[in-house]
Design an enzyme around this catalytic site. Sequence first.
Site, PDB file in Angstrom:
ATOM      1  N   ALA A 214      71.467  92.839  42.970  1.00  0.00           N
ATOM      2  CA  ALA A 214      71.559  91.582  42.325  1.00  0.00           C
ATOM      3  C   ALA A 214      73.111  91.231  42.096  1.00  0.00           C
ATOM      4  CB  ALA A 214      71.010  91.463  41.018  1.00  0.00           C
ATOM      5  N   SER A 247      71.463  96.464  40.006  1.00  0.00           N
ATOM      6  CA  SER A 247      72.341  95.498  39.497  1.00  0.00           C
ATOM      7  C   SER A 247      73.752  95.824  40.333  1.00  0.00           C
ATOM      8  CB  SER A 247      72.940  95.559  38.119  1.00  0.00           C
ATOM      9  OG  SER A 247      73.565  96.645  37.649  1.00  0.00           O
ATOM     10  N   ASP A 248      74.413  94.771  40.499  1.00  0.00           N
ATOM     11  CA  ASP A 248      76.036  94.922  40.915  1.00  0.00           C
ATOM     12  C   ASP A 248      76.620  95.764  39.780  1.00  0.00           C
ATOM     13  OD1 ASP A 248      78.520  95.260  42.320  1.00  0.00           O
ATOM     14  OD2 ASP A 248      78.188  93.205  42.786  1.00  0.00           O
ATOM     15  N   TRP A 249      77.679  96.456  40.095  1.00  0.00           N
ATOM     16  CA  TRP A 249      78.191  97.323  39.070  1.00  0.00           C
ATOM     17  C   TRP A 249      78.994  96.388  37.843  1.00  0.00           C
ATOM     18  CZ3 TRP A 249      75.596  99.724  42.019  1.00  0.00           C
ATOM     19  CH2 TRP A 249      75.640 100.951  42.497  1.00  0.00           C
ATOM     20  N   ALA A 251      77.248  94.244  36.316  1.00  0.00           N
ATOM     21  CA  ALA A 251      76.690  92.703  36.281  1.00  0.00           C
ATOM     22  C   ALA A 251      75.669  92.616  35.281  1.00  0.00           C
ATOM     23  CB  ALA A 251      76.190  92.416  37.619  1.00  0.00           C
TER      24      ALA A 251
END
Length: 778
Positions: A214, A247-249, A251
């Site tokens: 995401a 998730s993106d890191w 996010a």
Amino acid sequence: MNDPTVFDNDYKGKIFLEKELLKEIVLQMTLEEKAALTSGLDNWFTKGVDRLGVPKLHLADGPHGLRIEPKKSEDLNIFNSRPAICFPACCLIASSFDTKVAQAVGEGLGEECLAEGVDIILGPSLNTKRSPLCGRNFEYMSEDPLLTGEMGAAYINGVQSKGVGTSAKHFFANSQEYRRVTSSANADERTLRELYLTNFEIVVKKSQPWTVMAAYNKINGTYASEHNQYIEDMLYKEWGFTGFVVSDWGAVHNRIETAKGGTALTMPSDSNHDNKLVEAVRSGELDEKQLDKLCERIIEVTYRAKEVKLKKERDFEAALACAQQAAEQSIVLLKNEGVLPLPDKKKVAFIGKYAEAPRYQGGGSSHIKSYKVISALDAVRDIANVTYAQGYVDNEERTDEALQAEAIEAAKAADIAVVFAGLPESFESEGYDRIHMRMPACQNELIEAVAAVNPNTIVVLHNGAPVEMPWADKVKGIVEAYLGGDAVGAANVNILYGKVNPSGRLAETFPKELEDNPSYLFYTGENDIEEYREGVFVGYRYYETRKCDVLFPFGYGLSYTTFEYSNLKLSHSELDSETETLTISVDVSNTGNVEGKEVVQLYVAPHKGVIIRPAKEVKGFSKINLKPGETKAVTFVVDKRSFAYWNMEINGWHVESGKYDIVIGKNAHDELLKQTVTVNGVKLFIGKLTELSTIGDLISIPKGAAYWETIQPRFIEGSKKLGFAKDTDMEKADGTDSRANVLFSLPINTLCFVIPDYTNDELHTALEEINKDDWRTY
């Protein structure tokens, strides 16, 4: 057993047992263990559940090479990693227009992961290129979602064939780095479906990535990681995704809303907020069944990753060879006025810092600590003797007069000058966007100065996105090498000297200047609102519809041989889009003197209808190899989706009935062959007719059309008496005659004015009868 029915039943039973086992594991977990499982252990590992034998997962960057930190680290230091092979960036891989190339790169990355014990590699990056300014465009594939989807699926299949997972990212509408953590990408559903989701849809349905990442941004006001509509409803229920969403890191901003949205894993470590999920379940704010579902998804992928597989020793040289082959099949020849390939015996000057130290990868999380970088100077020593002059200082705009003077002298003394130029890493990287499309001023000045003293000047470009080329008409050759990975120098030399026939095609349009780009007025938005006002008109969809002149169109690329197309055939002249497919075949011949590869491009171009649409869209591509004099037939099969647009009224794909051109193009602009097919779609009329509906609405539905036939003579007679129409006007109402067409845009109650004896009662009676049926679809 040979009975396929029994086999199917057994197989389904096995899946049922596996799902039951997953549920049993989750049932044994405490609430605290469930919450903990949904956030990382540290930067690169998941937690696992030791008590129940659920292992950890090892994740690693990146889309074009492994970035693994040598020891546990609390900071994301992109330069603190173990040596690895840097494969070509996705901007170049997509230019191959060859799914075999994408799959081979995926397999190479999968082998790298196996050697290092990595379970999931974070890539590929699949976002649609909306503007040339996006700092991360080098990591993305194309402005076209079909090309991105097909190439991305092949890449993922390659990686996952090795028993290693992927993370398709960044889901979705992630088109800028400016305020990327807080901005909201605001667009209508049609724009999102057609341009920013189709790429992910193709990938999910064709390759089932183990995870989907995401994005940072919001989508119409809701963070991507919290968007239940697009994760649970679309990704899982509509598309059938079987992995988990990560998730993106950094996010995730609200663990509870993220869990509700369907994002299973928050990365990196967020253990301090695991208790938020526990409290939310106990208070009733979060349904524990939703948390259980997220845990099941993570555990299923974890066990998939931990299946026994053969671990191989790392083979750097084999991976380097794979990277070189991919670059050679992807580099694009943009201009050639008889100067390429380079003759072996000519005096050649290599000019420019990138000949010695190439720009070969992007900046940010994908930055690789390379095992070995092969420059053009390194590679050319095995082929020919060349002189070299540095020409400019990398990462500087200012011209170094001494370096430029040295380069001019080298160019004067050579038969041919090859200038290696492009964009320094400071111009484009994850974390920030470009502010213009220009190359450093010193490089542009150098190219012009060299071309002024040597008429046989070639430019080789190292860049991650389109650049302006004010010198394009002053040089005889242009080679777009993009960011070609560790072996880019060897690939460049093989292309320049004809050891490899160039076959890459641009996966994005190169506009003449930034202001021509359709998102120019709106890009980066205002504060945290990023409006996609250009809608579906992105890239070539805009340039071709607008008839805007560009520097190089989408799909453009030259070869050292020539090709001819003939014998275009369609399986139907008329097609029912709901029940039939269209088979298209075309013959392609190599009419030149050397073996080469051609990219056959299929476009569908709708004739003018009610729906505002791009002039044409890519609906198929195929790369074929032909020897001199050889001819091959290329076949495409297209279905409903190739003619459809996203209809927001019915919330689904809809084909507007009408005529469509089937175009075989050399690129998005140059059409080679064309035939027309009539496509019958599901007709739509949304709602009921009223007296303010148009006459065009009336005749668009069967009962209305039948009624119109009965009163049309009276309408024409009344129009003639009032001086509004001639006998032939109604026959011309087909989009080509303005006076006739205006009649169809009039409200139905115009009948009462035009027809002398037509009353309101007669009109209302007719509408009541017509509206008895549901005209939403038929």
